[in-house]
Design an enzyme around this catalytic site. Structure first.
Site, mmCIF file in Angstrom:
data_model
loop_
_atom_site.group_PDB
_atom_site.id
_atom_site.type_symbol
_atom_site.label_atom_id
_atom_site.label_comp_id
_atom_site.label_asym_id
_atom_site.label_seq_id
_atom_site.Cartn_x
_atom_site.Cartn_y
_atom_site.Cartn_z
ATOM 1 N N ASP A 70 0.817 -1.208 0.000
ATOM 2 C CA ASP A 70 0.000 0.000 0.000
ATOM 3 C C ASP A 70 0.857 1.267 0.000
ATOM 4 O O ASP A 70 0.497 2.265 -0.625
ATOM 5 C CB ASP A 70 -0.929 0.010 1.216
ATOM 6 C CG ASP A 70 -2.077 -0.980 1.085
ATOM 7 O OD1 ASP A 70 -2.255 -1.547 -0.011
ATOM 8 O OD2 ASP A 70 -2.800 -1.191 2.082
ATOM 9 N N ASP A 145 -3.949 10.195 4.424
ATOM 10 C CA ASP A 145 -4.130 11.110 5.541
ATOM 11 C C ASP A 145 -3.088 12.217 5.559
ATOM 12 O O ASP A 145 -2.008 12.106 4.991
ATOM 13 C CB ASP A 145 -4.086 10.349 6.874
ATOM 14 C CG ASP A 145 -2.961 9.329 6.951
ATOM 15 O OD1 ASP A 145 -1.842 9.656 6.541
ATOM 16 O OD2 ASP A 145 -3.206 8.191 7.394
ATOM 17 N N LEU A 189 -7.120 3.944 11.644
ATOM 18 C CA LEU A 189 -7.699 2.772 12.300
ATOM 19 C C LEU A 189 -6.853 2.358 13.499
ATOM 20 O O LEU A 189 -7.385 2.041 14.572
ATOM 21 C CB LEU A 189 -7.811 1.625 11.299
ATOM 22 C CG LEU A 189 -8.365 0.298 11.831
ATOM 23 C CD1 LEU A 189 -9.799 0.476 12.301
ATOM 24 C CD2 LEU A 189 -8.274 -0.787 10.759
#
Length: 300
Positions: A70, A145, A189
């Site tokens: 990712d 983010d 998360l």
């Protein structure tokens, strides 16, 4: 059908074997292949051509295939955002929330996708400017983010959060995360933030280890303007996808806004976000006890 395919590879480890296999799969579709600089360096003389910069590949190609995790996808997505190039992720990392084709399925799934049999998944990005004394000293984009984090000193950061020009909170914490739905399965998360379905137009603000326990995550509309004014920083930094950083000082303001840039992923036909969550987060795992409760099946 996509005719010019750029290949990007994870920069932190050697993936010569999987990269060679990936090139072979794409070449069989008839598409023309262009390697990024890291891919060409990984293959050496076997590359057969020079490596291209990300900007060159954005101009040249109509599809990007990323072999990595990712983190690799995030870096490529930010680089290709100005060109609108769709991206496919082949997972050679760990969890792989946005690299959803595993190596074992690459030969089966990629050819159909390159021939146009796929679903398009358009994700909103965030942009931000770090303003000091009225001047922008750093700006950037993020897929996951944008936020503020304490530095090596480990002390808390103190800041004031404004939403659409109105003060929302004054906080003291290890940092704060402003996350897109895509990033809600990442750092947000881990810090206790909620999951946001990718089709939702929203962002989350998640304090990291706040000093006041009543400071909790909040979900805001995707069009919100968020300003984070630093009042005490020590050696804190502003970050973009935890890959680009800028030092902050007291008085700096991190101005976070929804970006007009988007990040488009392509998925195989049949892709299901909730199936992804079940597999990656083990939501389909039902724990069982090795001991039989003597009261099982009895009323009362």
């Amino acid at each position: 059908m996509f005719s010019k395919v750029a290949i990007f590879v994870k920069p932190t480890e050697s993936l010569a074997g999987p990269l060679t296999a990936l090139i072979s799969v794409i070449r069989k579709t008839g598409a023309e292949i262009f390697l990024d600089e890291r891919s060409a360096a990984t293959l050496g003389e076997r590359a057969g051509s020079r490596g291209y910069t990300r900007a060159e590949l954005g101009e040249l190609c109509d599809l990007a295939v990323v072999l990595g995790g990712d983190g690799t996808m995030l870096g490529v997505a930010r680089s290709l955002a100005p060109f609108g190039t769709p991206i496919v992720g082949v997972n050679a990392g760990r969890l792989g929330f946005i690299t959803d084709i595993v190596l074992e399925d690459m030969e089966r799934l990629l050819p159909a996708l390159i021939q146009g049999q796929c679903t398009r998944d358009v994700r909103r990005m965030l942009g931000a400017e770090l303003v000091r004394n009225g001047e922008c000293i750093f700006s950037g984009l993020a897929v996951n983010d944008i936020g503020v984090s304490h530095g090596r000193a480990g002390g808390m950061v103190e800041f004031i959060v404004y939403v659409n020009g109105i003060q929302m909170a004054s906080q003291s914490a290890d940092g704060i995360i402003c996350s897109t739905p895509t990033g809600s399965t990442a750092y947000s998360l881990a810090a206790g933030g909620p999951l946001l379905a990718p089709m939702l137009d929203g962002v989350t603000l998640v304090p990291v280890a706040p000093h006041t326990l009543s400071n909790r995550p909040i979900v805001l509309p995707g069009e919100s303007s968020i300003d984070i004014e630093i009042t005490e920083s020590r050696d804190a930094v502003a970050y973009f996808d935890m890959q680009e950083f800028a030092d902050v000082q007291p008085g700096d303001v991190l101005k976070i806004r929804p970006s007009q840039r988007t990040f488009t992923m392509l998925h195989p036909i049949g892709y299901d976000y909730f199936d992804l969550l079940r597999r990656k987060l083990k939501w389909n795992f039902m724990p069982t006890s090795s001991r039989q409760d003597p009261n099982d099946g009895k009323n009362g």
